[in-house]
Design a protein around this motif. Structure first.
Motif, PDB file in Angstrom:
ATOM      1  N   CYS B  22       0.832  -1.204   0.000  1.00 35.20           N
ATOM      2  CA  CYS B  22       0.000   0.000   0.000  1.00 35.20           C
ATOM      3  C   CYS B  22       0.859   1.244   0.000  1.00 35.20           C
ATOM      4  CB  CYS B  22      -0.899   0.013   1.238  1.00 35.20           C
ATOM      5  SG  CYS B  22      -2.114  -1.287   1.198  1.00 35.20           S
ATOM      6  N   GLY B  23       1.990   1.162   0.638  1.00 36.41           N
ATOM      7  CA  GLY B  23       2.829   2.345   0.741  1.00 36.41           C
ATOM      8  C   GLY B  23       3.262   2.866  -0.607  1.00 36.41           C
ATOM      9  N   ASP B  24       3.466   1.941  -1.558  1.00 31.04           N
ATOM     10  CA  ASP B  24       3.847   2.353  -2.913  1.00 31.04           C
ATOM     11  C   ASP B  24       2.885   3.344  -3.484  1.00 31.04           C
ATOM     12  OD1 ASP B  24       6.113   1.105  -3.368  1.00 31.04           O
ATOM     13  OD2 ASP B  24       5.274  -0.611  -4.433  1.00 31.04           O
ATOM     14  N   ASP B  25       1.644   3.109  -3.139  1.00 30.33           N
ATOM     15  CA  ASP B  25       0.616   3.916  -3.767  1.00 30.33           C
ATOM     16  C   ASP B  25       0.158   5.037  -2.866  1.00 30.33           C
ATOM     17  OD1 ASP B  25      -0.075   0.735  -4.469  1.00 30.33           O
ATOM     18  OD2 ASP B  25       0.365   2.128  -6.092  1.00 30.33           O
ATOM     19  N   ALA B  26       1.069   5.461  -1.979  1.00 27.69           N
ATOM     20  CA  ALA B  26       0.694   6.573  -1.102  1.00 27.69           C
ATOM     21  C   ALA B  26       0.260   7.770  -1.929  1.00 27.69           C
ATOM     22  CB  ALA B  26       1.863   6.948  -0.205  1.00 27.69           C
ATOM     23  N   ALA B  27       0.854   7.880  -3.083  1.00 24.65           N
ATOM     24  CA  ALA B  27       0.494   9.024  -3.921  1.00 24.65           C
ATOM     25  C   ALA B  27      -0.977   8.997  -4.281  1.00 24.65           C
ATOM     26  CB  ALA B  27       1.337   9.032  -5.185  1.00 24.65           C
ATOM     27  N   THR B  28      -1.493   7.804  -4.504  1.00 23.96           N
ATOM     28  CA  THR B  28      -2.902   7.758  -4.910  1.00 23.96           C
ATOM     29  C   THR B  28      -3.851   7.815  -3.737  1.00 23.96           C
ATOM     30  OG1 THR B  28      -2.608   5.384  -5.022  1.00 23.96           O
ATOM     31  CG2 THR B  28      -2.683   6.573  -7.097  1.00 23.96           C
TER      32      THR B  28
ATOM     33  N   LEU C  18      -6.925  -9.937  10.141  1.00 26.77           N
ATOM     34  CA  LEU C  18      -6.314  -8.976  11.053  1.00 26.77           C
ATOM     35  C   LEU C  18      -5.087  -8.330  10.445  1.00 26.77           C
ATOM     36  CD1 LEU C  18      -6.447 -10.562  14.606  1.00 26.77           C
ATOM     37  CD2 LEU C  18      -7.566  -8.502  13.782  1.00 26.77           C
ATOM     38  N   ALA C  19      -4.309  -9.141   9.741  1.00 31.89           N
ATOM     39  CA  ALA C  19      -3.112  -8.583   9.121  1.00 31.89           C
ATOM     40  C   ALA C  19      -3.477  -7.495   8.133  1.00 31.89           C
ATOM     41  CB  ALA C  19      -2.339  -9.698   8.425  1.00 31.89           C
ATOM     42  N   LEU C  20      -4.489  -7.775   7.343  1.00 29.30           N
ATOM     43  CA  LEU C  20      -4.915  -6.767   6.365  1.00 29.30           C
ATOM     44  C   LEU C  20      -5.374  -5.498   7.067  1.00 29.30           C
ATOM     45  CD1 LEU C  20      -5.198  -6.611   3.325  1.00 29.30           C
ATOM     46  CD2 LEU C  20      -7.595  -7.218   3.589  1.00 29.30           C
ATOM     47  N   LEU C  21      -6.175  -5.678   8.103  1.00 31.47           N
ATOM     48  CA  LEU C  21      -6.682  -4.513   8.829  1.00 31.47           C
ATOM     49  C   LEU C  21      -5.535  -3.697   9.395  1.00 31.47           C
ATOM     50  CD1 LEU C  21      -9.183  -3.098  10.174  1.00 31.47           C
ATOM     51  CD2 LEU C  21      -8.633  -4.454  12.173  1.00 31.47           C
ATOM     52  N   ASP C  22      -4.580  -4.391  10.046  1.00 33.79           N
ATOM     53  CA  ASP C  22      -3.457  -3.668  10.635  1.00 33.79           C
ATOM     54  C   ASP C  22      -2.634  -2.977   9.572  1.00 33.79           C
ATOM     55  OD1 ASP C  22      -2.939  -6.224  13.170  1.00 33.79           O
ATOM     56  OD2 ASP C  22      -4.258  -4.476  13.082  1.00 33.79           O
ATOM     57  N   GLY C  23      -2.474  -3.659   8.452  1.00 36.91           N
ATOM     58  CA  GLY C  23      -1.722  -3.032   7.375  1.00 36.91           C
ATOM     59  C   GLY C  23      -2.367  -1.737   6.906  1.00 36.91           C
ATOM     60  N   ILE C  24      -3.677  -1.785   6.736  1.00 35.01           N
ATOM     61  CA  ILE C  24      -4.367  -0.577   6.290  1.00 35.01           C
ATOM     62  C   ILE C  24      -4.209   0.530   7.327  1.00 35.01           C
ATOM     63  CG2 ILE C  24      -6.635   0.393   5.808  1.00 35.01           C
ATOM     64  CD1 ILE C  24      -7.419  -2.233   4.587  1.00 35.01           C
ATOM     65  N   VAL C  25      -4.380   0.172   8.595  1.00 35.67           N
ATOM     66  CA  VAL C  25      -4.288   1.201   9.635  1.00 35.67           C
ATOM     67  C   VAL C  25      -2.894   1.820   9.644  1.00 35.67           C
ATOM     68  CG1 VAL C  25      -4.282   1.545  12.119  1.00 35.67           C
ATOM     69  CG2 VAL C  25      -6.108   0.254  11.068  1.00 35.67           C
ATOM     70  N   ILE C  26      -1.874   0.960   9.536  1.00 40.60           N
ATOM     71  CA  ILE C  26      -0.512   1.493   9.552  1.00 40.60           C
ATOM     72  C   ILE C  26      -0.277   2.380   8.333  1.00 40.60           C
ATOM     73  CG2 ILE C  26       1.913   0.858   9.350  1.00 40.60           C
ATOM     74  CD1 ILE C  26       1.402  -1.419  11.183  1.00 40.60           C
ATOM     75  N   ALA C  27      -0.833   1.988   7.189  1.00 41.78           N
ATOM     76  CA  ALA C  27      -0.637   2.803   5.991  1.00 41.78           C
ATOM     77  C   ALA C  27      -1.332   4.154   6.140  1.00 41.78           C
ATOM     78  CB  ALA C  27      -1.173   2.062   4.773  1.00 41.78           C
ATOM     79  N   LEU C  28      -2.379   4.193   6.956  1.00 46.23           N
ATOM     80  CA  LEU C  28      -3.113   5.452   7.108  1.00 46.23           C
ATOM     81  C   LEU C  28      -2.425   6.423   8.051  1.00 46.23           C
ATOM     82  CD1 LEU C  28      -6.859   4.478   7.421  1.00 46.23           C
ATOM     83  CD2 LEU C  28      -5.779   5.749   5.605  1.00 46.23           C
ATOM     84  N   CYS C  43      -8.863   7.543  17.550  1.00 47.49           N
ATOM     85  CA  CYS C  43     -10.002   6.628  17.445  1.00 47.49           C
ATOM     86  C   CYS C  43      -9.628   5.401  16.624  1.00 47.49           C
ATOM     87  CB  CYS C  43     -11.193   7.330  16.787  1.00 47.49           C
ATOM     88  SG  CYS C  43     -12.031   8.463  17.879  1.00 47.49           S
ATOM     89  N   ILE C  44      -8.944   5.639  15.517  1.00 42.24           N
ATOM     90  CA  ILE C  44      -8.597   4.507  14.648  1.00 42.24           C
ATOM     91  C   ILE C  44      -7.647   3.561  15.370  1.00 42.24           C
ATOM     92  CG2 ILE C  44      -7.279   3.912  12.605  1.00 42.24           C
ATOM     93  CD1 ILE C  44      -8.628   6.051  11.140  1.00 42.24           C
ATOM     94  N   LEU C  45      -6.666   4.096  16.070  1.00 41.77           N
ATOM     95  CA  LEU C  45      -5.715   3.227  16.748  1.00 41.77           C
ATOM     96  C   LEU C  45      -6.398   2.433  17.849  1.00 41.77           C
ATOM     97  CD1 LEU C  45      -2.544   5.465  16.921  1.00 41.77           C
ATOM     98  CD2 LEU C  45      -2.920   3.408  15.567  1.00 41.77           C
ATOM     99  N   VAL C  46      -7.209   3.137  18.630  1.00 42.49           N
ATOM    100  CA  VAL C  46      -7.904   2.437  19.707  1.00 42.49           C
ATOM    101  C   VAL C  46      -8.812   1.356  19.134  1.00 42.49           C
ATOM    102  CG1 VAL C  46      -9.681   2.702  21.458  1.00 42.49           C
ATOM    103  CG2 VAL C  46      -7.795   4.314  21.364  1.00 42.49           C
ATOM    104  N   GLY C  47      -9.531   1.724  18.082  1.00 45.60           N
ATOM    105  CA  GLY C  47     -10.438   0.758  17.474  1.00 45.60           C
ATOM    106  C   GLY C  47      -9.684  -0.454  16.943  1.00 45.60           C
ATOM    107  N   ALA C  48      -8.579  -0.204  16.248  1.00 41.34           N
ATOM    108  CA  ALA C  48      -7.822  -1.323  15.694  1.00 41.34           C
ATOM    109  C   ALA C  48      -7.271  -2.201  16.814  1.00 41.34           C
ATOM    110  CB  ALA C  48      -6.694  -0.790  14.815  1.00 41.34           C
ATOM    111  N   ALA C  49      -6.775  -1.555  17.871  1.00 40.93           N
ATOM    112  CA  ALA C  49      -6.258  -2.347  18.988  1.00 40.93           C
ATOM    113  C   ALA C  49      -7.364  -3.208  19.590  1.00 40.93           C
ATOM    114  CB  ALA C  49      -5.666  -1.414  20.048  1.00 40.93           C
ATOM    115  N   GLY C  50      -8.539  -2.584  19.746  1.00 39.18           N
ATOM    116  CA  GLY C  50      -9.666  -3.327  20.300  1.00 39.18           C
ATOM    117  C   GLY C  50     -10.032  -4.526  19.436  1.00 39.18           C
TER     118      GLY C  50
END
Lengths: 394, 437, 626
Positions: B22-28, C18-28, C43-50
């Motif tokens: 996902c990081g690759d596409d941070a631009a998008t 869970l991995a996908l969810l955590d990945g998305i949260v970290i990317a955000l 809120c997002i961090l607390v929610g993800a941790a929960g």
């Protein structure tokens, strides 16, 4: 089932569904079934007479809703025609394109799409929650359920401002659809599915689970192959090489995705209680028998409870669908582009002010708009019957 | 924890994979400005999507589209103007259809968030609320003010500054069924005499939208000397409420008499009124120029024999004073392109051509003097124009919001005959004074 | 490989999910950090941790089923509630909508408080830029120049500044000296005329196309500067500041207010630099409030206002009682009608059940507001069909006609005969109720026949004032009937579904024990239905308690109640009453007050519901589940 006259029927007659009329005397017919038709007709008259007026006003030449005459002085189908003015077929979704300022076919399409998707997901969420409340034992079950109901009772009058802000903020983070090229998705997907297949081969899962894992691996491999071919033959198949996969749709103000997500907020609530009540009436002996055979909770849920609860699931689906289809406030606040309007907000366009309302077109639109609901209900309503009687005998 | 450490390790590994992807596409995935959505307009394809103009080099600073909110009737005209503007300046204009009743609330709530339109149409009595919330920007007309009627300009003034470019003036008048009433009645007594003559031949002689509609009943209050808020020439004084003055009570007593004598039927609301008139069942209709398109359609369909319009008849020997409503274009104070918006409004909308087109779709008297003169030959424009010239603009201060409910209830009290004129107006005045505080 | 054997497919699904969810949260996280959206981030961090905890811990297995639903509930339902609390604690209303910074910006930079120079405030304006610099690298301040031409023929040419930049004490221009500017400032006006700056006027209109290497912008180039046009200010010595009005015109004016941050006040330059301090959510100049004000935290003021306000307290009880009656009546009527119809149409042998069910759904499926408006027309006292039928003109006409009278009379006599014959049959079977009703029916029919053939019906002017303008009693009836009409299909549908859950064995058993159909219903079907539906009734009550849309469309609150200082109607319910008050008080739009009122109403509804839930618990204990 039917309140019948003891001693006047025979077992043979009771089991011949639908054919018993021929063997009944007119007197018995009236007492058993005829009066039901009578009541039904009276109820229909009561339920439908205002709608008759809507139809009347939709074919009236004069634009009015409050008419004393049921049959208008002069009639026209112009109102219906105007709704479809400037519409033509189109490739893609929706399958038509309209150029007038109030494209009713597009509104109907949008509404049906949003309501179907949101109602299905809501039903799934609600059923999962209901199973937890009905079958799993944990502290605070009842309090939890009551709390959920109480939350749903909160008057949501300022909710639209809050949700507007929420979607505005979401739109700034997810404002564009997240698109990645096929590569980025294909490689991890293939790797993960291969791993899963490997695991499956070495484990003692059920055969159906193993089969699903192998199929998933096959799909992953196929997608990877497609991406590979596309990469190396991009002059021949450029569309494959440049294919962009949307892994995250755009969620912001004015998108249908955003609206559907907002609607999902109402998923667990009264419907959950209804489903829970129905699930409570399914005997636990079935669960126990299945568990003895090695089923997990999920198996019990998906293979036993859900099929048996089908009547109430369909009822809840229909209730939710109709509610979302006619929902106005949130749709009007969150969607501004006329091409994305739903049916309810589209109707409001006809009534901009009390003085300048187009009653004729509004009535025609109302008549047309009720059709999808009737169609969906008609197709589903015979599955409401059935339920338990067969299962309990086993 | 011990059981799950392997799980966590696995999670982190997979996380790395996913995050990297996902990081690759941070631009998008980064924040997109909310106005990048391709302009979608609702009318004919000729005015859609922003074409890149051939002349000006487009840059990252190239104009964000100018957003205009208009209601359904006026969207086609504004889109044509938008196309012209786009061709001349290279700036795309996005015209959005928003229901007239929703524009005010949308602007107040969304403009401070940056989501409001740059230019929007509206009624003059919205100005108070919009100014007090800092949402609308004054429009400097300069010498061009002479092109518009003073009453229209004054209606859009607040605290000495003008906040809108007026395009239409409206006031209620009297429609009559020419089959039943060939000549216009000058005074109310004449009208009642005609009604007595017609008797039972017509279902409802005078069709007036009953109900708590203070707007249509204002002439009974104001013609005889009542007023809502005192006007001192430049602004309204919310402390001076004139609902219960002697003049107002006299007018309302006349109105009470009409209800008692049965000339006005409380059951006739706006829908019933139009229905009766369009079907030859009413002799007079008491409403404004917005009904003209439907009236003409009824004549064309043959359900209405013929119609004519005239100013409201004199009430108790005073010229009838209806409410005057003015519609115009306003500019959003939170807009990032105010100069551009004003260019659009002043140079492209404020032309005789556009003003005349706006008249043609709405059939309300133009506020632009030249456009008005061009269409003044139309008898309906003359009748409603004359009515408006004797009228008062609705007070545009925010305190007006307390008045509609109270005055409406006073009118309803007369219709249900639950209070006499003096009491009803006294209650209304007290309610308004207390609400304003 | 025992690791693989230990975990079933469910475990793997949870793992990857869970991995996908955590990945998305970290990317955000980086994106949110940039935007300084701290609340959202937390809120997002607390929610993800929960969520991680719920799915990993073995103690929270039942909650896992609730997570998706709870997630959306929290986001879409709890957040608006929190927001409503936040609003109720502020002073959000007309005049206090925007933030303080926005208000200060409007006051110091907005057009509403510009003091125009006395002579010729409007001037023509032209922009010039250096054509050698590509537009992508155009610096609006360094590379743009403004030419302002007043009505009196003065030319002012120079470099603009951004309005947010501080005004220079001694502004200077490149051109041109004007006799109208006083000596003190004249020195800073630069050259005598544009010719000195190499101005080239090709078309002779008095406005040069180039001035010393800078070219005039054409209308088509407006897009390159539209983003900054609002921000440009040209300080003209002695004449104030020129601000863009349109692309080709400017206004010469000065700002009336300057904000003094240290003293948190405005300096009013129109009144000798008087101070306008900030008092209570707005600036006050000479005892008068300066608009716009801003919204700020106010604590529990709104709540105390609601409780203490005379205008709310006086009619409160009356409106509350009506509100409860309305909601309860509607729910009971809807339930009765819906359940009765569900039972009636629940016979397998009946043909066309599907058709009945589909059509009966229409009152609820049709778009609410149009059917309510139609009802309003139907219930019109003078012109509506309902009253017209009740007046029964047609009946009067019938009793005065010739042969139709006899025809109808004969038909009615036949009906009476049938009814009497049925009564005799019932009598034999000792069905007392049925006998009674049949005899009553026969009597009514006989009376009809007598009236038609004999004295005849007179035209009565019933004129029931349902709506428009309405009546204290009939309007309430109208509102209840219309809402009942609209909602009964909901209960019909639910009862249809719930009836399937009642096993026929119980009913058969009851019948075998000799129960009459009515007893089967009352003792077996009804209690089991109630156990399942009771919470639904409570929820429906709560919903109808706040359902003001129907009332608004039908009666707009109903005929006004006389004699109260605050205007309200007979059919007004709590929420419409309070909201009207909030919208109409003071300067209108008092959303904070409305938000506070929402809490009180919620409290009332929640209390009633909670009490009802205790009652249903008792029901469940008695009847239990199967």
């Amino acid at each position: 089932m039917a309140a019948s006259d003891p001693g006047a029927t025979t077992a043979v007659e009771l089991t011949r569904v639908g054919k018993t009329r021929r063997h009944m005397s007119p007197r018995r017919y009236f007492r058993e079934i005829g009066w039901r038709h009578l009541v039904g007709l009276v109820a229909l008259a009561f339920a439908l007479f205002p709608l008759a007026w809507v139809i009347s006003s939709s074919i009236n030449t004069v634009d009015t809703l409050t008419t004393a005459r049921f049959i208008p002085k002069s009639t026209t189908f112009n109102n219906y025609a105007k709704l479809f003015e400037g519409c033509s077929w189109d490739a893609g979704l929706p399958p038509f394109k309209c150029a007038n300022t109030t494209p009713m076919p597009i509104f109907l399409w949008n509404s049906v799409k949003i309501a179907l998707i949101a109602a299905t997901i809501q039903l799934a969420l609600s059923a999962l929650a209901a199973y937890s409340f009905a079958r799993l034992r944990w502290r605070g079950r009842r309090i939890g359920l009551i709390a959920i109901l109480l939350i749903q009772m909160f008057p949501q009058f300022l909710a639209f401002v809050a949700l507007f802000l929420l979607l505005d903020t979401l739109g700034q983070t997810f404002g564009t659809a997240t698109q990645v090229s096929l590569w980025v998705v294909a490689v991890p997907l293939a790797a993960i599915t291969a791993l899963v297949a490997l695991v499956a081969s070495r484990s003692d899962w059920q055969r159906s689970a193993k089969r699903s894992a192998y199929i998933a691996a096959g799909v992953g491999g196929a997608v990877l192959a497609w991406a590979l071919i596309g990469q190396f033959a991009d002059t021949v198949w450029p569309f494959v090489a440049n294919y962009q996969v949307t892994i995250f749709p755009r969620i912001s103000l004015g998108t249908h995705t955003g609206l559907v997500l907002v609607y999902l907020g109402g998923a667990i609530g009264v419907n959950t209680w209804l489903l829970k009540g129905f699930m409570d009436s399914i005997p636990t002996s079935l669960d126990e028998a299945a568990k003895v055979d090695g089923a997990s909770e999920w198996d019990v849920f998906s293979k036993i409870i859900v099929p048996l609860a089908r009547p109430i699931l369909i009822v809840v689906f229909i209730l939710t669908f109709v509610g979302l289809y006619n929902e106005y406030i949130l749709a009007s606040v969150l969607i501004r582009d006329v091409q994305q309007f739903t049916y309810a907000t589209g109707l409001a366009l006809f009534v901009e002010s009390e003085y300048a309302a187009k009653w004729g077109q509004l009535s025609a639109a109302a008549v047309l708009g009720t059709m999808p609901i009737l169609v969906i209900y008609w197709t589903l309503q015979d599955r409401i019957v059935g339920g338990l009687s067969g299962a309990v005998k086993g | 924890m011990r059981k799950h450490w392997k799980v966590l390790v696995g999670l982190v590994l997979v996380l790395g994979l996913v995050a990297a992807a996902c990081g690759d596409d941070a631009a998008t995935t980064t924040a997109a400005p909310t106005t990048t959505a391709a302009p979608t307009t609702t009318a004919a394809p000729t005015t859609t999507a922003a074409p890149t103009t051939t002349a000006a080099p487009t840059t990252t600073a190239a104009a964000a589209p100018l957003l205009v909110w208009a209601d359904e009737t006026r969207v086609p005209i504004i889109e044509a103007v938008a196309a012209e503007f786009q061709a001349a300046t290279g700036v795309p204009v996005q015209v959005e259809l928003v229901g007239f009743g929703d524009i005010r609330a949308n602007m107040v709530q969304q403009a401070p968030l940056g989501e409001g339109a740059d230019v929007f149409i509206g009624a003059h009595d919205w100005i108070g609320e919009l100014v007090v919330n800092g949402v609308v920007e004054p429009i400097e007309l300069g010498g061009r003010a002479a092109e518009f009627f003073n009453v229209a300009l004054d209606a859009f003034s607040y605290d000495g500054k003008r906040y809108g470019l007026p395009y239409a003036i409206e006031a209620i008048g009297l429609y009559r069924n020419t089959d039943l009433v060939p000549d216009a009645p000058e005074t109310f007594e004449d009208l009642l005499a005609i009604c007595d003559e017609l008797g039972d031949t017509v279902d409802q002689c005078l069709a007036l939208p009953a109900g708590g509609d203070a707007y249509h009943h204002y002439p009974f209050l104001a013609s005889t000397g009542g007023y809502i808020f005192a006007w001192d020439g430049t602004s309204y004084d919310p402390a001076d409420v004139g609902l219960d003055t002697a003049g107002a009570i006299a007018g309302f007593e006349f109105f009470d008499g009409l209800v008692k004598d049965g000339y006005i039927d409380p059951a006739v609301d706006y829908g019933v009124m139009t229905n009766l008139f369009y079907n030859n069942q009413a002799a007079f209709m008491w409403t404004g120029p917005w009904a003209l398109p439907d009236v003409k359609a009824a004549v064309a369909a043959g359900t209405l024999s013929g119609y004519a319009t005239s100013p409201l008849p004199d009430i108790l020997d005073n010229t009838a004073t209806p409410f005057v409503g003015v519609q115009g274009f306003m500019v959003n104070a939170f807009s990032e392109q105010k100069a551009l918006a004003q260019t659009f409004v002043l140079d492209y909308i404020a032309t005789v051509d556009v003003m005349t087109q706006l008249y043609e779709v709405g059939l309300r008297a133009p506020a632009h003097i030249d456009a008005f003169n061009a269409v003044a030959a139309d008898p309906d424009v003359q009748a409603f124009g004359e009515s408006a010239s004797a009228g008062n603009p609705m007070p545009n201060i925010p305190e007006m919001s307390s008045v509609w409910g109270a005055l409406g209830d006073a009118v309803q009290a007369i219709y249900t005959q639950s209070a006499d004129a003096a009491t009803a107006l006294a209650t209304a005045a007290a309610a308004v004074r207390e609400a304003i505080g | 490989m025992s690791f693989f054997r230990r975990h079933g497919p469910g475990w793997w699904i949870r793992f990857f999910g869970l991995a996908l969810l955590d990945g998305i949260v970290i990317a955000l996280i980086p994106t949110l950090w940039e935007q300084r959206a701290t609340v959202a981030l937390v809120c997002i961090l607390v929610g993800a941790a929960g969520i991680n905890y719920i799915f990993l811990s073995s103690r929270t297995i039942p909650i896992r089923w609730l997570v998706p639903g709870l997630f959306f509930l929290a986001l879409m339902m709890l957040w608006p509630i929190v927001f409503t609390v936040y609003i109720a604690l502020t002073n959000w209303s007309t005049g206090n909508f925007i933030t303080k910074d926005q208000a200060i910006d409007r006051l110091t930079e907005g057009g509403a408080y510009l003091i125009e120079t006395e002579d010729s405030p409007l001037a023509a304006m032209y922009l010039y830029r250096d054509p050698s610099i590509p537009t992508t690298r155009l610096d609006p301040i360094a590379d743009l120049k403004l030419l302002v031409v007043t009505d009196l023929g003065e030319f002012f040419y120079g470099s603009p500044r951004l309005r947010t930049a501080p005004a220079p004490d001694e502004p200077e221009l490149e051109c041109c000296v004007s006799p109208r500017v006083d000596e003190e400032h004249a020195a800073r006006l630069g050259a005598e005329s544009l010719a000195e700056l190499n101005a080239v006027d090709e078309d002779g209109d008095g406005i040069p196309e180039t001035i010393g290497g800078h070219a005039k912008l054409r209308l088509l180039d407006i897009g390159t500067v539209s983003g900054v046009l609002d921000q440009l200010v040209l300080d003209v010595p002695g004449r104030g500041q020129a601000r863009a009005r349109t692309f080709s015109s400017a206004v010469l004016a000065e700002q009336r207010f300057v904000y003094d941050r240290a003293r948190d006040a405005l300096i009013d330059r129109l009144n000798d630099d008087a101070l306008c301090p900030a008092q209570g959510a707005s600036f006050v100049c000479a005892e008068r409030r300066v608009d716009p004000g801003w919204r700020e935290f106010q604590g529990f003021d709104n709540f105390t206002r609601i409780v203490g306000d005379e205008r709310i307290r006086t009619p409160f009880l009356r409106i509350f009682v009506w509100n409860v009656i309305f909601a309860a009546a509607v729910v009971l009527l809807q339930l009765s009608l819906g359940m009765a119809l569900a039972l009636t149409l629940d016979d397998r042998r009946m043909k066309g059940r599907g058709l009945y069910r589909s059509l009966l759904l229409i009152p609820w499926a049709a778009p609410g507001f149009i059917v309510i408006l139609v009802w309003r027309g139907l219930l019109n006292p003078s012109f509506g069909p309902v009253n017209n039928q009740l007046e029964a003109r047609w009946l009067a006409d019938l009793s005065r006609s010739t042969w139709p009278r006899w025809l109808v009379a004969v038909a009615l006599v036949a009906c009476a005969a049938v009814l009497i014959w049925m009564a005799s049959g019932m009598l034999r079977r000792r069905r007392w109720f049925a006998t009674f009703f049949s005899l009553v029916g026969a009597a009514v029919v006989a009376w009809f026949v007598y009236k038609i053939l004999g004295p005849g019906f007179a035209v009565r002017n019933v004129g029931i004032p349902w709506v428009q303008p309405g009546d204290w009693f009939w309007s309430k009836v109208a509102v209840i009937v219309v809402t009942m009409w609209q909602g009964f299909p909901y209960f019909f549908l639910i009862c249809t579904g719930a009836l399937q859950a009642i096993p026929s064995e119980m009913k058969e058993a009851a019948k075998v024990d000799g129960a009459s159909p009515f007893q089967v219903f009352w003792k077996v079907t009804f209690p089991l239905l109630m156990v399942g539906i009771a919470p639904l009734l409570i929820a429906s009550f709560a919903f109808n308690f706040n359902a003001f849309v129907n009332i608004f469309l039908l009666t707009a609150g109903g005929p006004p109640v006389a004699g109260y200082a605050v205007p309200f109607g007979e059919t007004d319910i709590l929420i419409s009453f309070v909201f009207n008050l909030a919208v109409e008080s003071g300067r209108g739009g008092q959303y904070a007050l409305a938000a506070a009122a929402t809490f009180f109403i919620f409290f009332i509804v929640a209390t009633i519901s909670a009490i009802s839930f205790r009652f249903t618990r008792r029901l469940e204990e008695i009847y239990g589940s199967l």
